[in-house]
Design a protein around this motif. Structure first.
Motif, PDB file in Angstrom:
ATOM      1  N   UNK A 136      -4.699   1.750  -2.980  1.00 12.84           N
ATOM      2  CA  UNK A 136      -5.612   0.766  -2.423  1.00 12.84           C
ATOM      3  C   UNK A 136      -5.251   0.261  -1.046  1.00 12.84           C
ATOM      4  N   UNK A 137      -4.113   0.700  -0.493  1.00  8.02           N
ATOM      5  CA  UNK A 137      -3.673   0.306   0.841  1.00  8.02           C
ATOM      6  C   UNK A 137      -3.912   1.463   1.804  1.00  8.02           C
ATOM      7  N   UNK A 138      -4.423   1.214   3.009  1.00  9.46           N
ATOM      8  CA  UNK A 138      -4.629   2.310   3.956  1.00  9.46           C
ATOM      9  C   UNK A 138      -3.330   3.061   4.239  1.00  9.46           C
ATOM     10  N   UNK A 139      -3.462   4.349   4.516  1.00 11.01           N
ATOM     11  CA  UNK A 139      -2.294   5.163   4.834  1.00 11.01           C
ATOM     12  C   UNK A 139      -1.594   4.643   6.099  1.00 11.01           C
ATOM     13  N   UNK A 140      -2.378   4.190   7.069  1.00 14.69           N
ATOM     14  CA  UNK A 140      -1.827   3.725   8.339  1.00 14.69           C
ATOM     15  C   UNK A 140      -2.242   2.279   8.565  1.00 14.69           C
ATOM     16  N   UNK A 141      -1.268   1.405   8.790  1.00 14.38           N
ATOM     17  CA  UNK A 141      -1.544  -0.007   9.027  1.00 14.38           C
ATOM     18  C   UNK A 141      -0.783  -0.473  10.273  1.00 14.38           C
ATOM     19  N   UNK A 142      -1.071  -1.703  10.695  1.00 13.22           N
ATOM     20  CA  UNK A 142      -0.505  -2.250  11.922  1.00 13.22           C
ATOM     21  C   UNK A 142       0.128  -3.611  11.661  1.00 13.22           C
ATOM     22  N   UNK A 143       1.251  -3.862  12.317  1.00 11.09           N
ATOM     23  CA  UNK A 143       1.857  -5.187  12.280  1.00 11.09           C
ATOM     24  C   UNK A 143       0.937  -6.141  13.038  1.00 11.09           C
ATOM     25  N   UNK A 144       0.399  -7.129  12.350  1.00 12.89           N
ATOM     26  CA  UNK A 144      -0.667  -7.960  12.912  1.00 12.89           C
ATOM     27  C   UNK A 144      -0.254  -8.653  14.202  1.00 12.89           C
ATOM     28  N   UNK A 145       0.910  -9.279  14.199  1.00 14.28           N
ATOM     29  CA  UNK A 145       1.326 -10.051  15.371  1.00 14.28           C
ATOM     30  C   UNK A 145       1.756  -9.166  16.542  1.00 14.28           C
TER      31      UNK A 145
END
Length: 210
Positions: A136-145
């Motif tokens: 349920x989590x995308x394969x690629x994510x980004x550190x928000x800050x």
């Protein structure tokens, strides 16, 4: 209408993760630019085939020496230990005479390997990376800050009016190009296919499976 990466947003792909430092097995990617902006990012493996962008840097009018120094400083700032490799814009290897941008950066401590610049396949692979994995989590994510530039510019990209399979290159596509070089340097983002082993006929494994 015409949004290229419909599935990407800060709400779905932005995460705040406190990874244990030093962060090893990091992969870096960069899109070169001097008059136009360039972009560098660091991707950390976080298990089960997932990757997380822990740092980004949008730069402009920096020499290769300055970019190499900036990358090494950001490695230190973000607790990056071992870098597996750095993949870069193929234009960094072009030269008429003398030394290429990639060679100059290599002399200053940042070794670059040429990225695959296949655009349509690259965008398809990047879209697959933005999809949810089986958990349920995308394969690629980004550190928000740390990745505000990516989370702002990539969702704003539009399809090219004459070729809907490509991005409109008149827009700010440097963060997306950097991700494209990254995904094209990796196996495709998909769940592994589990197949039953083939046991010899009449073996214990064969009858157990049967």
């Amino acid at each position: 209408e015409g949004t290229f990466f419909e599935m990407l947003s800060r709400a779905t792909h932005g995460r705040s993760m406190q990874l244990h430092q030093p962060i090893d097995s990091v992969i870096e990617a960069m899109d070169w630019g001097y008059t136009k902006p360039g972009c560098w990012k660091a991707y950390a493996p976080i298990g089960d085939g997932h990757w997380h962008v822990i740092a980004e840097w949008k730069f402009r009018q920096h020499t290769p020496e300055e970019v190499a120094a900036g990358i090494k400083q950001r490695r230190s700032d973000h607790g990056i230990g071992k870098v597996s490799y750095t993949v870069g814009d193929p234009s960094m290897f072009a030269k008429q005479r003398g030394e290429s941008i990639a060679e100059t950066m290599g002399r200053h401590g940042v070794t670059i390997r040429a990225g695959d610049n296949e655009r349509e396949l690259g965008w398809m692979r990047l879209m697959a990376a933005y999809r949810d994995a089986p958990d349920g989590t995308p394969w690629l994510t980004y550190e928000t800050d740390a990745c505000g530039y990516s989370l702002r510019s990539i969702p704003a990209l539009l399809a090219d009016k004459t070729n809907p399979e490509d991005v409109d290159t008149s827009l700010d596509d440097h963060a997306a190009d950097t991700d494209r070089y990254f995904v094209m340097s990796r196996p495709s983002f998909s769940a592994p296919v589990h197949t039953e082993p083939a046991y010899p006929v009449n073996s214990w494994g064969f009858w157990k499976q049967w």
